[in-house]
Design a protein around this motif. Structure first.
Motif, PDB file in Angstrom:
ATOM      1  N   GLN A   1      -8.190   2.180 -11.757  1.00 15.86           N
ATOM      2  CA  GLN A   1      -6.745   2.679 -11.451  1.00 15.86           C
ATOM      3  C   GLN A   1      -6.356   4.136 -11.362  1.00 15.86           C
ATOM      4  OE1 GLN A   1      -4.722  -0.450 -10.665  1.00 15.86           O
ATOM      5  NE2 GLN A   1      -6.471  -1.502 -11.103  1.00 15.86           N
TER       6      GLN A   1
ATOM      7  N   ASP B   1       0.882  -1.307  -0.045  1.00 16.69           N
ATOM      8  CA  ASP B   1      -0.127   0.225   0.005  1.00 16.69           C
ATOM      9  C   ASP B   1       0.902   1.350   0.238  1.00 16.69           C
ATOM     10  OD1 ASP B   1      -2.456  -1.419  -0.042  1.00 16.69           O
ATOM     11  OD2 ASP B   1      -2.829  -1.189   2.089  1.00 16.69           O
TER      12      ASP B   1
ATOM     13  N   ALA C   1       3.430  -4.496  -5.932  1.00 17.16           N
ATOM     14  CA  ALA C   1       2.238  -3.510  -5.461  1.00 17.16           C
ATOM     15  C   ALA C   1       1.274  -3.358  -6.634  1.00 17.16           C
ATOM     16  CB  ALA C   1       2.882  -2.156  -5.253  1.00 17.16           C
ATOM     17  N   VAL C   2       1.600  -3.537  -7.757  1.00 24.98           N
ATOM     18  CA  VAL C   2       0.533  -3.633  -9.071  1.00 24.98           C
ATOM     19  C   VAL C   2      -0.294  -4.809  -8.813  1.00 24.98           C
ATOM     20  CG1 VAL C   2       0.397  -3.484 -11.435  1.00 24.98           C
ATOM     21  CG2 VAL C   2       1.957  -1.947 -10.386  1.00 24.98           C
TER      22      VAL C   2
ATOM     23  N   LEU D   1      -0.815   6.701 -10.739  1.00 24.19           N
ATOM     24  CA  LEU D   1       0.007   5.624 -10.726  1.00 24.19           C
ATOM     25  C   LEU D   1       0.087   5.153 -12.053  1.00 24.19           C
ATOM     26  CD1 LEU D   1       0.892   3.164  -9.055  1.00 24.19           C
ATOM     27  CD2 LEU D   1      -1.358   1.856  -9.350  1.00 24.19           C
TER      28      LEU D   1
ATOM     29  N   VAL E   1       7.578  -2.654  -6.851  1.00 17.67           N
ATOM     30  CA  VAL E   1       6.488  -2.013  -7.522  1.00 17.67           C
ATOM     31  C   VAL E   1       5.569  -3.031  -8.396  1.00 17.67           C
ATOM     32  CG1 VAL E   1       6.104  -0.549  -9.489  1.00 17.67           C
ATOM     33  CG2 VAL E   1       7.853   0.089  -7.656  1.00 17.67           C
TER      34      VAL E   1
ATOM     35  N   THR F   1       3.787   1.394  -1.195  1.00 19.75           N
ATOM     36  CA  THR F   1       4.510   1.518  -2.499  1.00 19.75           C
ATOM     37  C   THR F   1       3.660   2.592  -3.443  1.00 19.75           C
ATOM     38  OG1 THR F   1       5.847  -0.429  -2.057  1.00 19.75           O
ATOM     39  CG2 THR F   1       5.579   0.456  -4.354  1.00 19.75           C
ATOM     40  N   ARG F   2       2.288   1.805  -3.496  1.00 14.29           N
ATOM     41  CA  ARG F   2       1.402   2.573  -4.624  1.00 14.29           C
ATOM     42  C   ARG F   2       1.108   4.191  -4.040  1.00 14.29           C
ATOM     43  NH1 ARG F   2      -1.323  -2.363  -3.744  1.00 14.29           N
ATOM     44  NH2 ARG F   2      -2.814  -1.268  -2.581  1.00 14.29           N
TER      45      ARG F   2
ATOM     46  N   ARG G   1      -3.765  -6.592  -5.962  1.00 10.04           N
ATOM     47  CA  ARG G   1      -5.161  -5.960  -6.197  1.00 10.04           C
ATOM     48  C   ARG G   1      -6.330  -7.122  -6.538  1.00 10.04           C
ATOM     49  NH1 ARG G   1      -2.361  -5.792 -11.344  1.00 10.04           N
ATOM     50  NH2 ARG G   1      -3.597  -6.414 -13.026  1.00 10.04           N
TER      51      ARG G   1
END
Length: 209
Positions: free
Chosen positions: A111, A32, A76-77, A115, A73, A34-35, A80
């Motif tokens: 999204q 979280d 983090a992507v 980001l 990263v 990171t995003r 979801r």
């Protein structure tokens, strides 16, 4: 703490569980953070130190989970909720495309635009991040091309229609949202389907609507 392990003979023995169990709350906090920082700072300014501070953990905690910034990263992507395309029962290609494109546009629109912009900028300067994001893209495309047209007969589709859809539709939606800043409203969805996708995806001999 002990774990029960079954032997080949059917007898049971106990074996100790080594190490401390991973703290899943820390995992989520790191991803979280990171995003959040990607949107606020951009990829270039993002660092393991800043993520650790935002998540309230030490740098070693981050490095135990992720080998470096690109891997962090990418994780983090990927963190979801899995999205599932709509179940399509129609044999009408246009109807199937409209529903699928509306769903896809909604998924992408959810999204954060910041980001997406940070990721695009980062991919240009970091080949490791670009490789990670292409891996995710290939995975998502594979899921999308499994049955993107529901019950539409194969003889109505041009060769390679599913792969072409997976390549074109997300790219045009992202361009609309990120680069033009316009919404993917019903008018855009119909334009994308009627003027771009249908002519490319249906066989030339298939009668138009």
């Amino acid at each position: 703490m002990e774990a029960v392990v079954s032997g080949v003979s059917g007898s049971r023995r106990t074996a100790p569980v080594r190490g401390r169990p991973r703290d899943t709350d820390r995992d989520v906090a790191i991803l979280d953070a990171t995003r959040k920082l990607l949107v606020e700072l951009g990829y270039e300014q993002l660092s393991i130190e800043s993520v650790a501070a935002e998540a309230g953990v030490g740098k070693p905690t981050v490095y135990r989970r992720h080998s470096g910034k690109p891997a962090l990263v990418a994780a983090a992507v990927e963190h979801r909720a899995a999205s599932v395309p709509p179940a399509l029962r129609t044999a009408d290609l246009r109807k199937a495309l409209l529903r699928t494109v509306e769903w896809l546009a909604g998924e992408i629109a959810e999204q954060e635009i910041g980001l997406l912009g940070a990721l695009f900028a980062g991919m240009r300067g970091d080949p490791d991040l670009a490789a990670e994001m292409r891996r995710i893209l290939r995975r998502d495309e594979a899921a999308m091309t499994e049955r993107p047209f529901g019950g539409v007969p194969e003889d109505q589709l041009a060769p390679g229609a599913a792969a072409l859809f997976a390549e074109l539709a997300p790219a045009l939606i992202v361009h609309r949202l990120v680069f033009t800043g316009a919404p993917c409203d019903r008018g855009f969805v119909e334009h994308l389907v009627d003027d771009i996708l249908l002519p490319l995806l249906q066989r030339p001999t298939t009668a138009r609507r």
